[in-house]
Design a protein around this motif. Structure first.
Motif, PDB file in Angstrom:
ATOM      1  N   ALA A 151      14.786  28.418  96.360  1.00  0.00           N
ATOM      2  CA  ALA A 151      15.361  29.748  96.570  1.00  0.00           C
ATOM      3  C   ALA A 151      16.210  29.769  97.838  1.00  0.00           C
ATOM      4  O   ALA A 151      17.286  30.380  97.863  1.00  0.00           O
ATOM      5  N   MET A 152      15.746  29.090  98.878  1.00  0.00           N
ATOM      6  CA  MET A 152      16.540  29.009 100.109  1.00  0.00           C
ATOM      7  C   MET A 152      17.892  28.355  99.833  1.00  0.00           C
ATOM      8  O   MET A 152      18.934  28.851 100.279  1.00  0.00           O
ATOM      9  N   LEU A 153      17.874  27.260  99.121  1.00  0.00           N
ATOM     10  CA  LEU A 153      19.099  26.527  98.816  1.00  0.00           C
ATOM     11  C   LEU A 153      20.080  27.375  98.013  1.00  0.00           C
ATOM     12  O   LEU A 153      21.264  27.477  98.363  1.00  0.00           O
ATOM     13  N   VAL A 154      19.595  28.018  96.958  1.00  0.00           N
ATOM     14  CA  VAL A 154      20.464  28.839  96.109  1.00  0.00           C
ATOM     15  C   VAL A 154      21.036  30.019  96.889  1.00  0.00           C
ATOM     16  O   VAL A 154      22.242  30.293  96.836  1.00  0.00           O
ATOM     17  N   CYS A 155      20.192  30.711  97.634  1.00  0.00           N
ATOM     18  CA  CYS A 155      20.654  31.885  98.387  1.00  0.00           C
ATOM     19  C   CYS A 155      21.640  31.489  99.481  1.00  0.00           C
ATOM     20  O   CYS A 155      22.626  32.183  99.714  1.00  0.00           O
ATOM     21  N   PRO A 161      28.704  44.125 108.114  1.00  0.00           N
ATOM     22  CA  PRO A 161      29.169  45.467 107.736  1.00  0.00           C
ATOM     23  C   PRO A 161      29.142  45.642 106.223  1.00  0.00           C
ATOM     24  O   PRO A 161      29.522  44.747 105.478  1.00  0.00           O
ATOM     25  N   ARG A 162      28.641  46.786 105.789  1.00  0.00           N
ATOM     26  CA  ARG A 162      28.586  47.101 104.367  1.00  0.00           C
ATOM     27  C   ARG A 162      29.313  48.412 104.124  1.00  0.00           C
ATOM     28  O   ARG A 162      29.303  49.307 104.968  1.00  0.00           O
ATOM     29  N   ALA A 163      29.896  48.518 102.952  1.00  0.00           N
ATOM     30  CA  ALA A 163      30.609  49.751 102.597  1.00  0.00           C
ATOM     31  C   ALA A 163      29.589  50.893 102.445  1.00  0.00           C
ATOM     32  O   ALA A 163      28.500  50.691 101.912  1.00  0.00           O
ATOM     33  N   THR A 164      29.959  52.059 102.910  1.00  0.00           N
ATOM     34  CA  THR A 164      29.088  53.228 102.750  1.00  0.00           C
ATOM     35  C   THR A 164      29.570  54.053 101.559  1.00  0.00           C
ATOM     36  O   THR A 164      30.753  54.085 101.228  1.00  0.00           O
ATOM     37  N   SER A 167      27.763  37.900  98.603  1.00  0.00           N
ATOM     38  CA  SER A 167      27.202  39.237  98.801  1.00  0.00           C
ATOM     39  C   SER A 167      26.237  39.217  99.989  1.00  0.00           C
ATOM     40  O   SER A 167      25.519  38.231 100.174  1.00  0.00           O
ATOM     41  N   PRO A 168      26.203  40.306 100.753  1.00  0.00           N
ATOM     42  CA  PRO A 168      25.219  40.386 101.840  1.00  0.00           C
ATOM     43  C   PRO A 168      23.780  40.313 101.335  1.00  0.00           C
ATOM     44  O   PRO A 168      22.880  39.923 102.061  1.00  0.00           O
ATOM     45  N   TRP A 169      23.582  40.665 100.071  1.00  0.00           N
ATOM     46  CA  TRP A 169      22.227  40.649  99.519  1.00  0.00           C
ATOM     47  C   TRP A 169      21.685  39.231  99.398  1.00  0.00           C
ATOM     48  O   TRP A 169      20.469  39.025  99.457  1.00  0.00           O
ATOM     49  N   LEU A 182      20.121  38.513 102.713  1.00  0.00           N
ATOM     50  CA  LEU A 182      18.779  39.096 102.784  1.00  0.00           C
ATOM     51  C   LEU A 182      17.789  38.277 101.953  1.00  0.00           C
ATOM     52  O   LEU A 182      16.660  38.019 102.389  1.00  0.00           O
ATOM     53  N   ALA A 183      18.216  37.855 100.773  1.00  0.00           N
ATOM     54  CA  ALA A 183      17.348  37.027  99.933  1.00  0.00           C
ATOM     55  C   ALA A 183      17.053  35.691 100.616  1.00  0.00           C
ATOM     56  O   ALA A 183      15.935  35.164 100.511  1.00  0.00           O
ATOM     57  N   PHE A 184      18.038  35.140 101.320  1.00  0.00           N
ATOM     58  CA  PHE A 184      17.822  33.903 102.067  1.00  0.00           C
ATOM     59  C   PHE A 184      16.764  34.111 103.143  1.00  0.00           C
ATOM     60  O   PHE A 184      15.878  33.263 103.328  1.00  0.00           O
TER      61      PHE A 184
END
Length: 74
Positions: free
Chosen positions: A14-18, A70-73, A25-27, A30-32
Motif C-alpha cells: 500500500a505504501m508503494l502504490v500510494c 492546498p485543496r480547492a474549496t 491526488s492529495p488523497w 493521506l493514504a500514504f
C-alpha cells in the motif's frame, strides 16, 4: 506465510502504490500516511522497533505534507 507477514506485505505494498500515485491526488498522500502507520504497526508487532519508529515518523511527515497541500474549496 503467517498472518503477520501478510499484514506487513499489505502495508508496504500500500505504501508503494500510494507513493507512486501521490501526484494524482492529495488523497493518495493521506493514504500514504495511513499506509506508513500500518507499516509502523507491523514493525512494532514483529519486534523490529527501529523500523516501527522510523515508519511512525514517516507517517507524521506524510500527514504534515498532506495538511500543507492546498485543496480547492467548495
Amino acid at each position: 506465510m503467517d498472518h503477520l507477514s501478510l499484514f506487513g506485505l499489505f502495508a508496504v505494498s500500500a505504501m508503494l502504490v500510494c507513493y507512486a500515485l501521490e501526484a494524482r491526488s492529495p488523497w493518495f498522500t493521506l493514504a500514504f500516511a495511513g499506509a506508513c502507520g500500518l507499516g509502523s504497526l507491523y514493525g512494532f508487532l514483529q519486534g523490529a522497533w527501529p523500523f516501527g519508529l522510523v515508519e511512525a515518523i514517516w507517517a507524521g511527515v506524510a500527514l504534515r505534507k498532506w495538511m500543507l497541500i492546498p485543496r480547492a474549496t467548495a
